[in-house]
Design a protein around this motif. Sequence first.
Motif, PDB file in Angstrom:
ATOM      1  N   THR A 258      97.959  87.833  43.187  1.00 33.82           N
ATOM      2  CA  THR A 258      98.372  86.704  42.359  1.00 33.82           C
ATOM      3  C   THR A 258      99.735  86.220  42.811  1.00 33.82           C
ATOM      4  OG1 THR A 258      99.455  88.145  40.742  1.00 33.82           O
ATOM      5  CG2 THR A 258      97.182  87.519  40.261  1.00 33.82           C
TER       6      THR A 258
ATOM      7  N   THR B 142      95.773  88.185  33.547  1.00 33.58           N
ATOM      8  CA  THR B 142      96.509  88.280  34.818  1.00 33.58           C
ATOM      9  C   THR B 142      95.902  87.434  35.920  1.00 33.58           C
ATOM     10  OG1 THR B 142      97.036  90.550  34.166  1.00 33.58           O
ATOM     11  CG2 THR B 142      97.500  89.928  36.454  1.00 33.58           C
ATOM     12  N   VAL B 143      94.578  87.325  35.951  1.00 30.25           N
ATOM     13  CA  VAL B 143      93.950  86.546  37.020  1.00 30.25           C
ATOM     14  C   VAL B 143      93.318  85.261  36.496  1.00 30.25           C
ATOM     15  CG1 VAL B 143      93.548  88.631  38.390  1.00 30.25           C
ATOM     16  CG2 VAL B 143      91.716  87.745  36.929  1.00 30.25           C
ATOM     17  N   THR B 145      90.845  82.779  34.073  1.00 33.66           N
ATOM     18  CA  THR B 145      89.415  82.798  33.739  1.00 33.66           C
ATOM     19  C   THR B 145      88.604  83.268  34.938  1.00 33.66           C
ATOM     20  OG1 THR B 145      89.772  80.943  32.256  1.00 33.66           O
ATOM     21  CG2 THR B 145      87.501  81.358  32.958  1.00 33.66           C
ATOM     22  N   LEU B 147      85.767  83.642  37.680  1.00 34.14           N
ATOM     23  CA  LEU B 147      84.826  82.704  38.297  1.00 34.14           C
ATOM     24  C   LEU B 147      83.753  83.423  39.102  1.00 34.14           C
ATOM     25  CD1 LEU B 147      87.497  80.206  39.710  1.00 34.14           C
ATOM     26  CD2 LEU B 147      86.295  80.050  37.515  1.00 34.14           C
ATOM     27  N   VAL B 240      87.316  87.642  40.709  1.00 35.04           N
ATOM     28  CA  VAL B 240      88.084  86.502  41.203  1.00 35.04           C
ATOM     29  C   VAL B 240      88.243  85.505  40.065  1.00 35.04           C
ATOM     30  CG1 VAL B 240      88.240  84.698  42.955  1.00 35.04           C
ATOM     31  CG2 VAL B 240      87.040  86.849  43.468  1.00 35.04           C
ATOM     32  N   GLY B 241      89.480  85.277  39.672  1.00 39.63           N
ATOM     33  CA  GLY B 241      89.734  84.338  38.591  1.00 39.63           C
ATOM     34  C   GLY B 241      90.454  83.094  39.077  1.00 39.63           C
ATOM     35  N   GLU B 242      90.699  82.214  38.169  1.00 40.20           N
ATOM     36  CA  GLU B 242      91.350  80.953  38.526  1.00 40.20           C
ATOM     37  C   GLU B 242      92.752  81.156  39.107  1.00 40.20           C
ATOM     38  OE1 GLU B 242      91.181  78.774  34.820  1.00 40.20           O
ATOM     39  OE2 GLU B 242      89.558  77.530  35.609  1.00 40.20           O
ATOM     40  N   ASP B 243      93.390  82.263  38.745  1.00 42.67           N
ATOM     41  CA  ASP B 243      94.779  82.467  39.164  1.00 42.67           C
ATOM     42  C   ASP B 243      94.991  83.669  40.072  1.00 42.67           C
ATOM     43  OD1 ASP B 243      95.698  80.293  37.571  1.00 42.67           O
ATOM     44  OD2 ASP B 243      95.435  81.555  35.813  1.00 42.67           O
TER      45      ASP B 243
ATOM     46  N   ARG D 154      90.021  81.717  51.416  1.00 42.91           N
ATOM     47  CA  ARG D 154      90.742  81.125  50.281  1.00 42.91           C
ATOM     48  C   ARG D 154      91.990  80.389  50.756  1.00 42.91           C
ATOM     49  NH1 ARG D 154      90.360  86.785  47.244  1.00 42.91           N
ATOM     50  NH2 ARG D 154      88.162  86.742  46.676  1.00 42.91           N
ATOM     51  N   PRO D 195      79.668  78.518  41.557  1.00 47.14           N
ATOM     52  CA  PRO D 195      80.250  79.154  40.368  1.00 47.14           C
ATOM     53  C   PRO D 195      80.942  78.135  39.472  1.00 47.14           C
ATOM     54  CG  PRO D 195      80.946  80.275  42.393  1.00 47.14           C
ATOM     55  CD  PRO D 195      80.310  78.967  42.791  1.00 47.14           C
ATOM     56  N   ARG D 196      81.263  78.596  38.290  1.00 47.31           N
ATOM     57  CA  ARG D 196      82.138  77.830  37.399  1.00 47.31           C
ATOM     58  C   ARG D 196      83.321  77.304  38.208  1.00 47.31           C
ATOM     59  NH1 ARG D 196      84.013  79.299  31.781  1.00 47.31           N
ATOM     60  NH2 ARG D 196      86.054  78.310  31.580  1.00 47.31           N
ATOM     61  N   THR D 198      87.064  76.043  39.115  1.00 48.04           N
ATOM     62  CA  THR D 198      88.436  76.332  38.679  1.00 48.04           C
ATOM     63  C   THR D 198      89.067  75.100  38.048  1.00 48.04           C
ATOM     64  OG1 THR D 198      90.652  76.934  39.357  1.00 48.04           O
ATOM     65  CG2 THR D 198      89.294  75.825  41.015  1.00 48.04           C
ATOM     66  N   ARG D 199      89.851  75.306  37.050  1.00 50.40           N
ATOM     67  CA  ARG D 199      90.543  74.179  36.415  1.00 50.40           C
ATOM     68  C   ARG D 199      91.624  73.615  37.334  1.00 50.40           C
ATOM     69  NH1 ARG D 199      93.660  78.477  34.574  1.00 50.40           N
ATOM     70  NH2 ARG D 199      95.900  78.022  34.453  1.00 50.40           N
ATOM     71  N   HIS D 200      91.951  74.362  38.403  1.00 52.82           N
ATOM     72  CA  HIS D 200      93.013  73.901  39.294  1.00 52.82           C
ATOM     73  C   HIS D 200      92.509  72.888  40.326  1.00 52.82           C
ATOM     74  CE1 HIS D 200      95.719  76.714  37.520  1.00 52.82           C
ATOM     75  NE2 HIS D 200      95.047  77.765  37.918  1.00 52.82           N
ATOM     76  N   PHE D 226      87.033  79.236  48.535  1.00 52.05           N
ATOM     77  CA  PHE D 226      87.792  78.979  47.290  1.00 52.05           C
ATOM     78  C   PHE D 226      89.127  78.369  47.725  1.00 52.05           C
ATOM     79  CE2 PHE D 226      89.537  81.249  43.214  1.00 52.05           C
ATOM     80  CZ  PHE D 226      89.685  80.019  42.605  1.00 52.05           C
ATOM     81  N   CYS D 229      92.704  78.597  45.257  1.00 54.34           N
ATOM     82  CA  CYS D 229      92.817  79.932  44.652  1.00 54.34           C
ATOM     83  C   CYS D 229      94.237  80.202  44.171  1.00 54.34           C
ATOM     84  CB  CYS D 229      92.366  81.009  45.624  1.00 54.34           C
ATOM     85  SG  CYS D 229      93.647  81.513  46.794  1.00 54.34           S
ATOM     86  N   ARG D 230      95.160  79.346  44.538  1.00 55.30           N
ATOM     87  CA  ARG D 230      96.535  79.396  44.041  1.00 55.30           C
ATOM     88  C   ARG D 230      97.424  80.448  44.703  1.00 55.30           C
ATOM     89  NH1 ARG D 230      97.260  74.830  41.208  1.00 55.30           N
ATOM     90  NH2 ARG D 230      98.843  75.750  39.841  1.00 55.30           N
TER      91      ARG D 230
END
Lengths: 334, 334, 334, 334
Positions: A258, B142-143, B145, B147, B240-243, D154, D195-196, D198-200, D226, D229-230
């Motif tokens: 992260t 921490t990570v 939402t 995905l 694997v999340g959005e962040d 990513r 997949p769903r 990302t809001r980003h 991805f 992925c930020r």
Amino acid sequence: MTVRIGVIGTGNIGSDHIRRLARVCTGARVTAVTDIDAVRAAEVAAEYGAHALGTGLEVVRHGEVDAVLVASWGPTHAEYVLDAIAAGKPVFCEKPLATTAEDCLRIVEAEIGYGTRLVQVGFMRRYDAGYRALRQALTAGTVGTPLMAHCVHRNPTVPGNYTSDMAIQDTAVHEIDVLRWLLDDEITSAQVLTPRRTRHARPELQDPQILLLETAGGVRIDVEIFVNCRYGYDIQCQIVGEDGTASLPDPAQPVLRTEGQLRSGILQDWRDRFVNAYDIEIQEWVDSVAAGTVSGPTSWDGYAASVITDAGVEALHSGRIVPVSIKDRPAFYA
Amino acid sequence: MTVRIGVIGTGNIGSDHIRRLARVCTGARVTAVTDIDAVRAAEVAAEYGAHALGTGLEVVRHGEVDAVLVASWGPTHAEYVLDAIAAGKPVFCEKPLATTAEDCLRIVEAEIGYGTRLVQVGFMRRYDAGYRALRQALTAGTVGTPLMAHCVHRNPTVPGNYTSDMAIQDTAVHEIDVLRWLLDDEITSAQVLTPRRTRHARPELQDPQILLLETAGGVRIDVEIFVNCRYGYDIQCQIVGEDGTASLPDPAQPVLRTEGQLRSGILQDWRDRFVNAYDIEIQEWVDSVAAGTVSGPTSWDGYAASVITDAGVEALHSGRIVPVSIKDRPAFYA
Amino acid sequence: MTVRIGVIGTGNIGSDHIRRLARVCTGARVTAVTDIDAVRAAEVAAEYGAHALGTGLEVVRHGEVDAVLVASWGPTHAEYVLDAIAAGKPVFCEKPLATTAEDCLRIVEAEIGYGTRLVQVGFMRRYDAGYRALRQALTAGTVGTPLMAHCVHRNPTVPGNYTSDMAIQDTAVHEIDVLRWLLDDEITSAQVLTPRRTRHARPELQDPQILLLETAGGVRIDVEIFVNCRYGYDIQCQIVGEDGTASLPDPAQPVLRTEGQLRSGILQDWRDRFVNAYDIEIQEWVDSVAAGTVSGPTSWDGYAASVITDAGVEALHSGRIVPVSIKDRPAFYA
Amino acid sequence: MTVRIGVIGTGNIGSDHIRRLARVCTGARVTAVTDIDAVRAAEVAAEYGAHALGTGLEVVRHGEVDAVLVASWGPTHAEYVLDAIAAGKPVFCEKPLATTAEDCLRIVEAEIGYGTRLVQVGFMRRYDAGYRALRQALTAGTVGTPLMAHCVHRNPTVPGNYTSDMAIQDTAVHEIDVLRWLLDDEITSAQVLTPRRTRHARPELQDPQILLLETAGGVRIDVEIFVNCRYGYDIQCQIVGEDGTASLPDPAQPVLRTEGQLRSGILQDWRDRFVNAYDIEIQEWVDSVAAGTVSGPTSWDGYAASVITDAGVEALHSGRIVPVSIKDRPAFYA
């Protein structure tokens, strides 16, 4: 068979061991407790259905006590351990076994006089899964004959009453014991290096320190002791042998990616780091008492640790290399 | 209070749980056992001072049995769990809860009819320290939402009677349950990819397989199931999340540097990998029974796992994407 | 502009630098070479289209030579560097700058006399990506004020003519230079610990050794030097500061999981470990010569390394803590 | 011999390659450039002492141009590559070779008609040290016959004009090429999981995607793409074989312990991640041109990538498994 245990000392460590004996371990029951704080002792006794007694000696001699666990203030350890030996009862003594090498020797002599092992000293690292796996690798010859050991003992912070001597006596003593056990070798000299002090320690505290030890077999050990390292409780140990190296693993923690960093958490508390080791240590002690075969760290190990930490403290004060004068090990402890 | 436990099935898993209840856990006693092999049951009963009874129903109904642990052959699970519910006794059932979704639903309905939770299903991964830390990281945000999830379930080898369907039913079922729990989300479709088969498997076994799952929330999950991977028992899980991402750690092992390699050992046996999880699972179950508050994986989790593995097996056979038709979750299990 | 370079010494290191200048670096051409082995020099000259000259002095003074690279036998370095200064030509000198501190000082004085920097010493670690990233972390204050440094320098094996003194002079000298640069601090004392010797070394060789250094700022440095470690070429460096630690990374290698082991390869050769550092070192030197702004490790760094290694060798022989007496640094090198 | 190179396109990638040819590589000189932006071309020409020409064709045909590097807008690639083949000059073409499979085939046919290899396509990952070490491990049989590959691509973020199709065409195309090369196998079908989101990412962008590929040999490949992925630019690749797994290493970065975290940095930019691969790619191309032996990724690789990405895009839009119809490989490219 359930081992009935009397506990002397119901402070932090004592009450944690009582909880462990009652809730985590099997085959044990806490039947009697005492503490210098009688109110505290009574509360604990009530919680666990034990007798609250007035003195350690009463605990030792109580008819419903098969074995004794000593977790009182360090200077009182020797007396209670000697009482237990006199009563012919197995006794687990939190470190230190005694606060002087002389008292440790008195215990050693009393135990030899009794004729079979009764005493186990609370060096819990020998029960840590990582150290056990490390010892297994050494015993299997994976890295060949050990030549060096590089160790690190870091705490995020220490209480205000922590002194420079305690860095050797209370902190590095764990490395001293576990290295004697890992290497199956005796320590013969000590030297202490005093790096620039961290601004995060009180000015009178020498923090960090580097303790240099030599063994009879010629192994050179360095132990960084850094008790205000801020970032976490961190124990590292690398054994360097003729054919390779073996290192204690870091505790397993989820790996995160992260904010531009690959990272995992570092534990902050020695209780979290060694909770499993404590559980196994006490369970194995209870089992050994039930089986009539006390094992684990001996009175002799407690004595040796005492002599070595004395030398370490002298080395800290003198700046010199101080020889460690441990007597010849009696066959009783071979 | 000591919970008196009756165990149905004294095979490998059953006898291991009996040992655990008797020697590792606190607060429990095994008072009655039964097994299709009466001789085996009698031996175990003698070893632990329990009654050897003729049938599971006798165990359930025995006056000295407060709670039941079912570890018999899978097809018998439903009957014994229903017996326990009928008797109003808490029951821990090893996976699967039942071998058909219909039987799982009958248990769900019976438990709802009884009015409070009695059933816990043996999905032990929820008790593994690594998965718990992973869940904590997810819950803490921490990570972000979730995905996607990338999972690996590898065994070094499997017995000769292991079938392609078992890769879903017996192996991937652990990922199915633990991901539902980690993600707090329901699985809605399954697909199975069939890679080139390893020469180390019997020709009729599809090994490896890749199980693709989708959740109601749109999370895409891939699970590599490879049960003849040769090199070890290896469980991997990356969310694997959005962040960012969070991964299950490998078990901590000493790190060696020898013969040109930096290396550490990989466990070979799932029992070693999850021994602590099993211990904690059973201890927490015993504690919850004593407290009258059964928690842990529910009948509904057992039902959901059954529907999802059915879809997975259909997907394996058909090569198609198969929707998962789980009924609406009753408020009872919310 | 192409920098025309004369190379003195066409042995292993010299010919490798010639290849690097001709084939890897841009902006340079090797125009003249010499060697004590004239045949060897002629071969190299022919391969690269350079003049083969009879002496180092001829190389230095040659009209087609803009800058000099000295890679001859150590005891000859001082003379050629002084020749280059006398000729007002930039000179890159492989370590050591000279074999005595006195000769190093003569070079320092000559360079100061000349008035601008001409000399760069071949301490290539300052050009390694890992060390550079480490220095960046220190400079950024990531770990706070440095207090200790733990270093390891291991070779799998050494040639038969390698001596105990060389462990300090040729091996640890790299740590000495790079730590002075990382810490931006001067070394003030040296001590050498002599662990049990590995059976893999010749009996007269003290291997391993532990070099203990102290800096003016109070930083304590330990350097394990182990040149018959068998398993690989392994360089480790951990800086411990008031707020945390920063460690040099291991070289990136594929991670394998096979035969019960999680493993990755360890390099066997220092040339592979530092090949990129050498390339960058020489390219930056060429660029700096072209720009008229020689930078990199200075004559003063070469002098300091000489005084410190002298103290280290004395400490090895005496077993004592030896003060390091470096003169005050001239403003010229500030 | 110095290879005289004409560069078509002086945008970001083109000017970076010009800098590389002039300042990093040896044996090359940029003699002519052109760009749709004539001012930009003139500036670059002035900086590097090259001719600024009006069209790509003029560059190809220029008498001082031995070889051509195409880094213009993708839709123009095919024309310039065909021009170079017509002129019998080696040509390095940045990906894509052409924007349609048909145009790629025209190039293949022209090159076969010419009779020897002239074209290299800019798939730089084959020159990355990590991928090369991975391929070496596979070739050595360390993990046995490959069965699966798990890949991750990513990016921290992408420009506003990035589309869902580009995730396949511009991003995953790198995995497509490098896996064909690593596995020495051809891709035969593609499927895309969505997949769903990302809001980003912008709402119209399907991010992340999972590309599933199958090879002729039955290897199953999953590629997570991805691009928002930020946390960083992160490339992962694990090959699972019959006897074990091999994974691409993360780039080496200092390891820090601060503020309760064990951590190391993750790169943020693909240029940093693959800078060495680009340098080696172009140097090896220059060397091969000088030697008259063009190697590296072929026109056929460019064609195959085109057909596979077309199938991937169709799979993304249709949600179905799409067969990949690559023609039989001509012996010319065997």
